[in-house]
Scaffold this active site. Structure first.
Site, PDB file in Angstrom:
ATOM      1  N   SER A   5       0.839  -1.196   0.000  1.00 56.61           N
ATOM      2  CA  SER A   5       0.000   0.000   0.000  1.00 56.61           C
ATOM      3  C   SER A   5       0.882   1.257   0.000  1.00 56.61           C
ATOM      4  O   SER A   5       1.706   1.424  -0.893  1.00 56.61           O
ATOM      5  CB  SER A   5      -0.956  -0.043   1.201  1.00 56.61           C
ATOM      6  OG  SER A   5      -1.998   0.885   1.051  1.00 56.61           O
ATOM      7  N   HIS A  46      -7.968  -5.391   0.184  1.00 52.10           N
ATOM      8  CA  HIS A  46      -6.741  -4.621   0.302  1.00 52.10           C
ATOM      9  C   HIS A  46      -5.669  -5.357   1.088  1.00 52.10           C
ATOM     10  O   HIS A  46      -4.468  -5.217   0.799  1.00 52.10           O
ATOM     11  CB  HIS A  46      -7.039  -3.275   0.963  1.00 52.10           C
ATOM     12  CG  HIS A  46      -5.903  -2.312   0.898  1.00 52.10           C
ATOM     13  ND1 HIS A  46      -5.390  -1.837  -0.292  1.00 52.10           N
ATOM     14  CD2 HIS A  46      -5.151  -1.735   1.880  1.00 52.10           C
ATOM     15  CE1 HIS A  46      -4.390  -1.008  -0.058  1.00 52.10           C
ATOM     16  NE2 HIS A  46      -4.232  -0.935   1.258  1.00 52.10           N
TER      17      HIS A  46
END
Length: 254
Positions: A96, A232
């Site tokens: 990320s 995610h």
């Protein structure tokens, strides 16, 4: 006894120092994340591979250190800490926000000395820099920010409901999101001559598959993308598979 070759810097936590390592892996955590996110990686690595994770200021052992809200400053300080140790083959792995930080640090190191760069860059759960858009998460209220982070899941997400813990975790989360908002609208590092592998979750509400595959435009070396089921934080559920793929790819470069 700590090996003489160990990375002695407040910027890194080395989970089990290795004397004269054959390879080093430097992991870059997500927004609001900590070095502990990668604590399970060292036992899964071959003998002689050393795993460290970046310790962003304002959390864990660095809780009293001032937060950094500027990508350039953050990358420069990490690059300064890593530069003396790049005589050992080193790979960067960023998840990320960490993927963006890892790329910026790799490009900065390459600009300083082309002979001392990572041998590979692994990015996870993040679109290519030139595909990023400002999402204004840094402008959210505390309640909205907590809901956004909680919605992404990941380890410890349920702890965000604890008011006492919120006082500790909210400042670095907000600072990181503000950094990412500014970074999305600002200048980015150029392409690198380093192999890039990109991992992503097929149900990630953030980057699309096209955004992730656009990392191919950020390297003049080989590129490959691989998807996994999940959102995610697919990295948590697929840790064994991701590490296995990582080991195979890095091993082929050593």
């Amino acid at each position: 006894m700590v090996p003489s070759s160990a990375l002695r810097t407040p910027w890194l936590r080395t989970f089990q120092p290795v004397a004269s390592p054959r390879a080093r892996i430097v992991c870059f955590p997500h927004a609001g994340g900590t070095a502990s996110f990668f604590r399970t990686w060292h036992p899964a690595m071959p003998e002689g591979w050393e795993v460290s994770a970046v310790r962003y200021p304002g959390r864990e052992e660095r809780i009293i250190d001032p937060l950094i809200g500027d990508m350039t400053e953050l990358a420069e300080q990490i690059a300064d800490a890593l530069a003396p140790h790049l005589g050992t083959p080193t790979a960067f792995f960023g998840h990320s926000m960490g993927a963006s930080v890892a790329h910026e640090v790799a490009a900065l190191l390459a600009a300083r000395d082309a002979t001392k760069t990572p041998v590979a860059l692994f990015v996870s759960g993040r679109g290519a820099p030139h595909r990023l858009k400002r999402v204004a998460n840094g402008d959210l209220t505390d309640e909205q920010l907590l809901a956004t982070v909680h919605g992404l899941g990941g380890p410890g997400a349920e702890l965000l409901r604890d008011p006492e813990l919120q006082e500790l975790v909210l400042p670095p989360i907000r600072s990181d999101y503000e950094l990412l908002d500014a970074y999305a609208a600002g200048p980015k590092a150029p392409a690198v001559s380093i192999p890039i592998t990109a991992y992503y979750g097929e149900s990630d509400p953030g980057p699309s598959a096209e955004d992730v595959r656009a990392w191919s435009e950020l390297t003049t070396a080989p590129f490959e993308a691989r998807s996994f089921t999940g959102g995610h934080f697919f990295l948590v559920d697929h840790e064994v598979e991701v590490i296995g793929d990582f080991r195979r790819r890095l091993g082929a470069l050593l």
